[in-house]
Design an enzyme around this catalytic site. Structure first.
Site, mmCIF file in Angstrom:
data_model
loop_
_atom_site.group_PDB
_atom_site.id
_atom_site.type_symbol
_atom_site.label_atom_id
_atom_site.label_comp_id
_atom_site.label_asym_id
_atom_site.label_seq_id
_atom_site.Cartn_x
_atom_site.Cartn_y
_atom_site.Cartn_z
ATOM 1 N N TYR A 27 0.855 -1.192 0.000
ATOM 2 C CA TYR A 27 0.000 0.000 0.000
ATOM 3 C C TYR A 27 0.888 1.237 0.000
ATOM 4 O O TYR A 27 1.432 1.624 1.039
ATOM 5 C CB TYR A 27 -0.924 0.006 1.211
ATOM 6 C CG TYR A 27 -1.933 -1.127 1.243
ATOM 7 C CD1 TYR A 27 -2.234 -1.867 0.104
ATOM 8 C CD2 TYR A 27 -2.578 -1.467 2.430
ATOM 9 C CE1 TYR A 27 -3.153 -2.903 0.147
ATOM 10 C CE2 TYR A 27 -3.502 -2.495 2.475
ATOM 11 C CZ TYR A 27 -3.779 -3.220 1.330
ATOM 12 O OH TYR A 27 -4.686 -4.238 1.373
ATOM 13 N N PRO A 186 -15.823 -4.208 2.861
ATOM 14 C CA PRO A 186 -17.161 -4.498 3.383
ATOM 15 C C PRO A 186 -18.206 -3.464 2.973
ATOM 16 O O PRO A 186 -19.397 -3.712 3.118
ATOM 17 C CB PRO A 186 -16.946 -4.496 4.896
ATOM 18 C CG PRO A 186 -15.823 -3.546 5.109
ATOM 19 C CD PRO A 186 -14.899 -3.791 3.947
ATOM 20 N N LEU A 187 -17.748 -2.323 2.465
ATOM 21 C CA LEU A 187 -18.673 -1.304 1.960
ATOM 22 C C LEU A 187 -18.640 -1.226 0.436
ATOM 23 O O LEU A 187 -19.043 -0.215 -0.157
ATOM 24 C CB LEU A 187 -18.348 0.065 2.570
ATOM 25 C CG LEU A 187 -18.558 0.155 4.084
ATOM 26 C CD1 LEU A 187 -18.149 1.529 4.603
ATOM 27 C CD2 LEU A 187 -20.011 -0.143 4.454
ATOM 28 N N GLY A 188 -18.171 -2.296 -0.194
ATOM 29 C CA GLY A 188 -18.185 -2.316 -1.649
ATOM 30 C C GLY A 188 -17.421 -1.167 -2.266
ATOM 31 O O GLY A 188 -17.922 -0.507 -3.184
ATOM 32 N N GLY A 190 -16.913 1.641 -1.141
ATOM 33 C CA GLY A 190 -17.623 2.884 -0.898
ATOM 34 C C GLY A 190 -19.017 2.935 -1.483
ATOM 35 O O GLY A 190 -19.826 3.793 -1.100
ATOM 36 N N PHE A 191 -19.349 2.000 -2.371
ATOM 37 C CA PHE A 191 -20.672 2.032 -3.002
ATOM 38 C C PHE A 191 -21.791 1.911 -1.979
ATOM 39 O O PHE A 191 -22.822 2.585 -2.078
ATOM 40 C CB PHE A 191 -20.793 0.893 -4.025
ATOM 41 C CG PHE A 191 -22.179 0.757 -4.585
ATOM 42 C CD1 PHE A 191 -22.608 1.578 -5.608
ATOM 43 C CD2 PHE A 191 -23.063 -0.179 -4.073
ATOM 44 C CE1 PHE A 191 -23.895 1.465 -6.116
ATOM 45 C CE2 PHE A 191 -24.345 -0.301 -4.558
ATOM 46 C CZ PHE A 191 -24.765 0.526 -5.587
ATOM 47 N N GLY A 195 -23.663 7.064 -1.226
ATOM 48 C CA GLY A 195 -23.407 8.411 -1.731
ATOM 49 C C GLY A 195 -22.588 8.480 -3.001
ATOM 50 O O GLY A 195 -22.253 9.579 -3.468
#
Length: 298
Positions: A27, A186-188, A190-191, A195
């Site tokens: 990263y 776990p939030l795709g 950000g999808f 928003g």
């Protein structure tokens, strides 16, 4: 993002009660994210389970092998040869400024190296006190089983969210062997925050088929029922997505990323949400109808 902002975000996570910090030697250039994490946890080391990964940041002059992915760049380059693993770990320890890694993952299985050989070299790090627990990331059920036969695997990290189910065989194998699941994205990406309706210039998600203009619009419509359920519960869509995930298995840990303290506090609060079985059934029904358009990374 700049380091000062990143450090504020990570400190906000620790202040809010987060205890698991996940990074990788890949990263950022030259272990940039590991070094950032190391600076923040320097005076709070006993509060944190530090996890990092190896295999993608291959030293110059070493060969690497292609691991196919669903993003536009089509492959990642991996080298998890046993002879290199101690060097990877020692580099990460220097970057993190710590004398032990709590959870050390093979980032991706190396197509040219049996997983048993990689894990055998990782086990030597546990024996020598450089690493406390071993993990695997982005593996199959068969690879997990083969690795666990060489040395106990504490956790397996794979993509899992409302828009990417975990492989059923992998989950069953992890449960059988007593291996925890760490859910990345776990939030795709950000999808699932609800928003994301378009991407700005330079956004890395332009590589992701699910975020093409056409697919993003379709997916936004298809996940509208999830946002409706969240609103009815007084939760943000992100909180519902995380709470739902934590209800899927007793031993799942979610690792959402965020750049802002407010979003981090919002995410951490999801750990305290209890969802009624009727709500979980409604979510399951909505997800069954949400045919996602486009591929994810794997």
């Amino acid at each position: 993002m700049d380091d000062a902002r990143a450090e504020r975000a990570l400190r906000a996570a620790l202040d809010a009660g987060a205890t698991h910090v996940d990074t990788s030697d890949a990263y950022g250039a030259d272990g940039h994210n590991e070094r950032l994490v190391g600076r923040v946890i320097k005076d709070r080391r006993d509060e944190v389970v530090v996890a990092t990964k190896f295999g993608l940041a291959v030293q110059e002059g070493e060969e690497s092998r292609a691991f196919p992915v669903g993003y536009a760049f089509r492959e990642l380059r991996v080298n998890a040869e046993p002879r290199l693993i101690r060097g990877y770990a020692e580099r990460s320890l220097r970057n993190l400024g710590t004398d032990v890694i709590d959870l050390y993952y093979a980032h991706y299985p190396d197509p040219g190296v049996p997983i048993e050989e990689t894990v055998g070299a990782m086990a030597e790090l546990v024996r020598d006190g450089l690493v406390r627990r071993l993990g695997l990331s982005n593996v199959t059920a068969a690879q997990l089983r083969a690795a666990h036969a060489v040395h106990p695997v504490a956790a397996v990290q794979n993509e899992w969210s409302m828009w990417r189910p975990v492989d059923a065989d992998l989950l069953a194998t992890a449960r059988e062997l007593g291996v925890g699941i760490v859910a990345w994205s776990p939030l795709g990406s950000g999808f699932l925050t609800g928003g994301v309706t378009e991407l700005g210039a330079g956004d890395f998600r332009h590589n992701a088929p699910r975020f093409s203009a056409e697919n993003l619009a379709a997916n936004h419509d298809r996940y509208a029922p999830i946002r409706t359920i969240a609103a009815r519960l007084g939760l943000t869509p992100a909180q519902l997505a995380l709470a739902w995930l934590l209800h899927q298995d007793e031993h799942v840990v979610a690792i959402p990323g965020s750049r802002t303290p407010a979003h981090i506090e919002e995410n951490v609060a999801a750990a305290d949400v209890t969802l009624h079985q009727d709500t979980l059934a409604q979510v399951a029904e909505a997800l069954a109808k949400a045919e996602v358009a486009g591929a994810t990374l794997l």
